[in-house]
Structures are given as C-alpha cells and as structure tokens.
Design an enzyme around this catalytic site. Structure first.
Site, PDB file in Angstrom:
ATOM      1  N   GLY A 215     -23.722 -84.026 107.007  1.00 35.52           N
ATOM      2  CA  GLY A 215     -23.830 -85.433 107.357  1.00 35.52           C
ATOM      3  C   GLY A 215     -22.545 -86.096 107.774  1.00 35.52           C
ATOM      4  O   GLY A 215     -22.500 -87.322 107.940  1.00 35.52           O
TER       5      GLY A 215
ATOM      6  N   LYS B  50     -20.475 -83.379 112.443  1.00 34.31           N
ATOM      7  CA  LYS B  50     -20.005 -82.215 113.205  1.00 34.31           C
ATOM      8  C   LYS B  50     -20.815 -82.042 114.497  1.00 34.31           C
ATOM      9  O   LYS B  50     -20.242 -81.842 115.574  1.00 34.31           O
ATOM     10  CB  LYS B  50     -20.111 -80.962 112.336  1.00 34.31           C
TER      11      LYS B  50
ATOM     12  N   GLU C 180     -29.865 -97.540  77.748  1.00 36.01           N
ATOM     13  CA  GLU C 180     -29.037 -97.927  78.894  1.00 36.01           C
ATOM     14  C   GLU C 180     -27.943 -98.908  78.476  1.00 36.01           C
ATOM     15  O   GLU C 180     -26.842 -98.901  79.051  1.00 36.01           O
ATOM     16  CB  GLU C 180     -29.912 -98.545  79.990  1.00 36.01           C
TER      17      GLU C 180
END
Length: 806
Positions: A405, A408, A621
């Site tokens: 990604g 290239k 959390e």
C-alpha cells in the site's frame, strides 16, 4: 341275476399294500403313482404262475339250496333233475376243466378286460360243446357259473399272498389320480394337501416324505402330522437324531422349528439348515489355481502395460485437445512475437493509451525520495546524451520494495505515463501455468518484443512469484528464473532495456537476481510521514466539496502509520457516509467516522449485550485507559468505547503523537502495563472468581511483546544483549521463558498498585462509559483531570514519548 351284477359280485378288488411298490416298482410312476402299461405283461406272468402251480377251480355242485327254482338260468322246459349222487353232481369232467384252464388268461383288473375273460371262457366252452354236441344249453350256463365261482375263490386266495399284493385296481388308482390332480391344481389348499398325504401314507409313505420336502405345496398341521408319521414309518427320522459314534449333533429341534413354520403356511425358508441334514449338505469347493510364478508375473506385467498405455493415450488426447482449444483462443498453439497470444507481452504506450488511464509523477505523493530517483531514470531515457557524455550507463534494473500500500505500482504507472518510451508490463504470476517450460518461453517472448522497441521499460509486478530463492522441488520455477537471469545480464547484451520490478518480500528473492548488473538500484518506498499524509489527503480530497471544519493537517497528525492505500480508503468511506446521510459536503465528523472505522472496526449496534457484560466491559476498558493516562511513555489515548466493534466488545485505541522510527524500553514497558490494565481491573472490582476471557488477547499481545524484548532486542539483564535465533537450545529457551514471565509479573504488580491508588477514577470512568458508551481523549481528561493538570500531563506525556532509542 344280470351278467353285470354277477361280474361285480365275483370281481374282488383288495387294497393295495406297501410291499407291492417295493417288489414291483416298475408298475408305478414316481410322480402320479399311476399304473404303467407294463402291468399287462406282468399279468401274463401271473397267469403262467397260476398254471404252473396246477391251480384248479373247485367243483361246483348245484343243489336245491344253491339254485332257486325260479332262476333265470334254469329253463322252464328243461328236464333238469336235482340229485344227490356224486356222478350227477359232477357237471364238468377233469379233461374239460384242464382244457378250460389251458385257454384261460388273465388280462387285467378292469371291467373291460373281465369281459374279454368271458369271451375266452366262452370260446373254451364252445370248443367243448363242439366235442360234445349232445350237451344242452342249460349245462353250458351251469358250467360258466361254476367256473366263475372257482375263479373268484382262487383269486381271493392268491391275493392273500404278499408277493402278489401289487395287483393294480382301477378304483383305488383313480382315487389317487383324482387326489393328486386336485392337490397339484391347488398348491395353496392345505386341506387338499393333507388329504392326499393321508391317502399316500396308507400305501407309500416314501412318497409323502418326497412330496413334503419338495416345498411346492402349502400344508397345515394335518400335513405336518402325516409327514412325521411317514418319517417314523420309513425310519427317516433317524437322520435328525444325534449319533454318538460320529459325533453328529441332533437336528430335530431345527426340524420341529421348520415344521412349525410350515404349519403356518410359510414356504420361503429352507427346509433345514445347510450342513445339518444329509439331504441338505453344505457344499464346500476348494479352489487351488495352479498358476506358476512366471505366469502370474507375466499376467501382471501385461495388465500393467495395458493400463499404462491406456492412461498415456488419454493424457495425450486430452493435452492435444487442450492445446487446440488454447490455440484457437490465441494461446499456446498460435504464440509468437507481436501476436495476440498469451505469450505476447502487454504494451502500454502513451501514444496509443487514453490519457485518463495514465498516471504521472504529479499523482505520486508521500514518497519524494523514491520519486526523485525514478525521475532520474525517466530523464535518462528522454535525454541519454546528457549522461553518456561523462561515461554514465543506463541502469539495467530497478527494484521497488516496501510495505503493501505504499505506492510501488503507482510509481510504475507514473513512469509509464512520464517516459516517452514503450512500456511493457507483466505480473509475476502470469509466467507460470500448468505446462512446463511456458514461463521460460514467455520471458523470451517478452524480451524479444522489448528489443525491437528499445529503448523501453519492462515492469514485472510481484516478482517474488518467480524470483524467490531456488528450491529443488520447484524445477519449473527455476527454469523461468534462469531465463530471466540470462535475459537481464547474460551472454547477449540487451541495450536500452530497463527492467523494473516490485515486491513486498525482498528478503526471499534469489541473490543472483538482486545483484548489481541485474537490479542495480533498490528503491525502498516507505509509509508516508505527516507531511506525506497531508499531501496524499489533499490529493484525494481534491475536487470534493468540504465543509469549513475539515482540518487536513489534524487528520494527518491523527493518522500515524497510515499508508497511501489507507488514506484513500478513509476519504472514500467518508464520501460514502456523506452520500448516505444526504450531505452536500464532507465534514470532519464523517472523516472521523471513517478513521474510527479503519482503526477500531465497524460498529455492531444491533448486537445484544447484557447489563452485567456491559458493566464488566466498562471496568475492563477503564483499566486500560487509567493505566495509559498514568504511565510514562504510553501513547496518548484516542478513544475508549464499550460499543462492540468487529470481534471485540470494547476497546481503547492509542495513537502516537509523532511518527515512530524506533521504540524505547520505557515505551515497551508502558505497553506491557496497558495490556495488563484490563485483567487487573476485573480482579480488583469483581474478584478472582469473576475474571473473564476478555483479557486473552491482551495477555497474548503482552507475552509476544515480552518475548520480543528478551530474545530480539536484548532488554533483559539476565540474558544480556543477545539476539536469539528461532531455535535456541533448551537451556537458553528456559532462561528466556523465565525472563518473559518475570517481565509480565512485574508489569502485573505495577498495574495492580496503580489501579488501587486510582480506584476512584476507575469507578468514575466506568460509569461515564456506561452512560455515553464512547469517549474521546478530551472527554476522558475532562472527566478525570482538571483542565490545567490535563494540559500539563499531555505535554509531559508527549515529551516522554519522544524517540530515545535509535
């Protein structure tokens, strides 16, 4: 008395006896027990026996008590006188009787044959009458009566002899024939079958056994009883009894069981089990093929050759058909340079390709260094004299490497659009197919086409498909790689051809392919930095209406680690979200939604989660968030949520404040502490018995991170600055495991102490998550820290998160 009455009274029909069938079996047939025509000759033999035995009928005397005066045999006008003298009572002389015996013959037991006997006797009397013309009609009648009476008494005595008990009599014969015919006509009538068996049992019990065991007729209990009676009479029951001498077991229970089924009308099962009875033996045939080893080997060899030939013919015919089919499509059969076959390379030229499908260097953002090197190659192709006047040569190969990604392939498209030379391209997987040698042939065709249009560029995308390290079991791939090596730098020089290739795995490429002379330049295309991400976002947002609150720089700073493909996806998701909502412009809220979707996953709003599970997730959390806020070196919090996203019930996302090129030990230890925050919070609030599997992924990440620190980064004092290979010794592996466990336990203790000190903040943040479900970094800081302390803490955290390890 009439003649028929006299015959009926004189004709004796004694019952048949069993011995008659034993002594004279030729007189009866096996199926219907009817009399054979051979009985007539037997009767003649009986007649000769009687004659040889000098049988003579007894003299018959007529007295008053024997003959009535009103008899029809005494004429009214005769002068017959009844006397008591012996001479007068003698009606026939001995000579006459012997003559009558000589002419007498037995013809049969039927009534028609008895009439024949009357005719013969009458002939004898007539001859006697010719000799004695003087005798009257009355004496002839009396002579006949006396003769028949004597014959009757003689037959009665003869029939009492056992060896003459076979005498066939029509009345019993007809009765048996009638019963047999009715039984055969109605094989399923058990009453008729029982009557026939009962009648046969009186005379021929062997026939009962034979008929019963044929299993062609239905029988009832009466038939079964007659069969058992016949077995006893004929002594056939001994076949089912045990024999101690031979060790034969008793089959009588099986017979009785079978007879029970037969009595119920079942005719399908076998009479007795094979091998139990002599009548039902179990036949075993031993087969021993006399085949020599040579003959067997010859047979196997011939069969193998025939099978191989058949398979070969099928393979050849299939290959020919496939080749013909591919040839009709422009494949193997019609290959050639310049043709439209699969061997011919794809050529992309700016002169024949529409402008809208061609990229340029203006479309390449975020990789300025790689673009600069490629611009030099394009300039060399456009103006080679600028470089050759000083002795410079055109590079033969350029290898583009980097993470997926990063752009290239986009760089290759830009070169195709910028260079004024032909551009040939192929994917690495297009060289190989099912036929051996196809890859090498396509490489030759590719370079032959490029030579005709030099100078030009050949681009091979994902070259690791054919250029990986050679292995013994990949012979076809080695041939393709060898041909590529020869074409790039072999005996023949290919002037004016530049080979470009792209790969995500440069480490697995063959060293012969990556050496100078083949791929002279290795260009790494990295992920874009903050400035590069900003340029990429501006490129993709160009031409799209945006609201005033969109800050491209803020989005670029908030997306560290995003590559060009991620940023393109972010803008596309935001545009789709705006279209769904019916908005006329892209807003920062939609871009933030796209960012969260990429980082955190898709929200699962319809998923049902119980209140207890929500509460446990909120504290889990909150533990991560509290540790991240109070640990030096931890990344800043981006968002905390208990909304299920992807496969997670909740998450706390962290994003680095700057682009990271390396990570310090403090930062790694901070990551360990953050991973342990959820499990420690569950333990403190709910107890050890109520910890859940929600921390399994956290523990997995922490273990891998500790393993990486000890074995790869040398961050353990006990192990030292050593990079451990994949397969260390058992002693070294034990030491590594001990250090990993030590790091994890130390992190667990640090987090446990920290959360105990901030337990009040833990409850506050968990309640806020239960109320709002999703909190940003600003919301968390506003809830937990005063405004000034929050700003001071953020500045301190960013300073400590700077790079300290090069």
């Amino acid at each position: 008395m009439s003649s028929s009455t006299l015959q009926a009274s004189l004709f004796l029909r004694p019952p048949l006896h069993t011995s008659s069938f034993k002594l004279y079996p030729c007189l009866f047939s096996s199926s219907s027990l009817s009399f054979c025509p051979q009985s007539l000759s037997s009767f003649y033999r009986l007649s000769s026996v009687l004659h040889n035995s000098r049988f003579r009928p007894l003299p018959c005397s007529l007295r008053q008590d024997n003959v009535a005066s009103d008899s029809d045999f005494i004429p009214k006008d005769s002068a017959f006188e009844v006397t008591d003298s012996a001479e007068s009572n003698r009606l026939v002389s001995d000579t006459e009787v012997s003559e009558l015996e000589t002419n007498d013959r037995f013809v049969g037991g039927e009534e028609t044959k008895s009439g024949g006997e009357e005719a013969e006797v009458s002939n004898g009397v007539t001859e006697g009458k010719e000799e004695d013309q003087k005798k009257s009609k009355f004496r002839i009648v009396v002579l006949m009566m006396a003769l028949w009476a004597a014959i009757k008494r003689a037959i009665e005595k003869v029939m009492e002899w056992e060896w003459l008990s076979w005498w066939p009599f029509s009345r019993q014969e007809k009765r048996l024939e009638k019963l047999i015919a009715e039984a055969d006509a109605n094989p399923k009538d058990a009453a008729l079958q029982g009557a026939l068996l009962a009648e046969l049992n009186k005379h021929i019990p062997e026939a009962v056994v034979q008929r019963f065991e044929q299993r062609e007729h239905t029988v009832d209990s009466r038939g079964v009883a007659e069969y058992i009676r016949a077995l006893v009479i004929t002594n056939a029951i001994s076949e089912y009894l045990p024999d101690e001498q031979t060790g034969k077991p008793s089959s009588l229970p099986a017979l009785l069981q079978e007879l029970k089924h037969r009595a119920s009308g079942n005719m399908d099962e076998s009479f007795v089990n094979p091998g139990i009875s002599e009548k039902q033996p179990l036949h075993v045939t031993m087969v021993n093929p006399k085949v020599s080893n040579k003959s067997r080997f010859a047979q196997e060899l011939v069969s193998t050759i025939l099978f191989t030939v058949a398979v070969g013919l099928v393979w050849i015919m299939g290959a020919a058909a496939l080749q013909k089919y591919i040839g009709s499509l422009g494949g193997i059969g019609t290959s050639g340079v310049g043709s439209s076959s699969s061997y011919s390379p794809k050529e992309l030229n700016k002169e024949i390709t529409p402008e809208k499908n061609v990229k340029t260097f203006k479309d390449v953002k975020g990789c300025d260094d790689a673009k600069q090197e490629l611009e030099e190659v394009v300039e060399y192709l456009k103006n080679p004299s600028k470089f050759t006047r000083l002795g410079g040569k055109l590079p033969k190969g350029i290898l583009l490497t980097g993470a997926p990604g990063t752009g290239k392939t986009l760089l290759a498209k830009a070169i195709a659009g910028e260079a004024g030379v032909p551009f040939f391209y192929r994917a690495g997987s297009e060289f190989e197919e099912m036929f051996v040698g196809v890859g090498a042939r396509r490489v030759r065709s590719l370079f032959q086409a490029a030579k005709k249009k030099a100078p030009c560029i050949i681009f091979i995308d994902e070259i690791d498909a054919v250029g990986s390290t050679r292995k013994q079991w990949e012979g076809h791939t080695k041939k393709t790689l060898h041909q590529l090596l020869v074409e790039m730098d072999g005996f023949e020089q290919n002037e004016g051809i530049i080979v470009m290739a792209a790969t995500n795995l440069p480490d697995i490429l063959d060293p012969a392919l990556t050496r100078p002379g083949r791929f002279d330049r290795h260009i790494v295309v990295p992920s874009p930095d903050v400035r590069g991400r900003e340029e990429i976002l501006e490129l993709y947002l160009q031409g799209k209406p945006m609201s005033e609150d969109v800050d491209v720089k803020a989005i670029a700073r908030g997306t560290p680690g995003f590559n060009g493909a991620d940023l393109a996806n972010l803008v596309n998701i935001a545009a789709i979200k705006a279209a769904v909502e019916g908005a006329e412009k892209l807003s920062s809220e939609q871009l933030e939604f796209a960012k969260d979707r990429i980082v955190m996953g898709t929200e699962r709003k319809t998923m049902f989660v119980s209140e207890d599970s929500k509460k446990l997730t909120a504290y889990h959390e909150s533990g991560h968030a509290i540790v991240a806020l109070n640990t030096k070196g931890a990344h800043p919090i981006h968002k905390a949520t208990i909304m299920p996203r992807g496969s997670a019930l909740g998450m706390v996302t962290q994003l680095p404040s700057n682009d990271e090129t390396s990570v310090s030990k403090r930062q790694l230890l901070a990551r360990l502490d953050v991973c342990m925050g959820g499990r420690v919070a569950e333990e403190l609030i709910f107890g050890l018995d109520h910890i859940t599997t929600g921390a399994s992924s956290d523990l997995s990440q922490a273990t891998e991170l500790a393993q990486y620190m000890v074995s790869s980064c040398g961050m353990s004092e006990a192990i030292g600055p050593v990079h451990i290979k994949e397969r260390p010794s058992s002693d070294m592996q034990s030491r590594i495991d001990a250090e990993v466990v030590k790091l994890l336990r130390e992190a667990y203790e640090r987090v446990k102490s920290l959360l105990k000190r901030h337990e009040k903040q833990l409850h506050t943040l968990a309640n806020a998550l239960l109320e709002y479900e999703t909190l940003t970094a600003e919301d968390i800081k506003r809830i937990l820290l005063p405004k000034q302390e929050g700003e001071k803490f953020e500045e301190q955290q960013q300073e400590e998160g700077d790079l300290v390890l090069a």
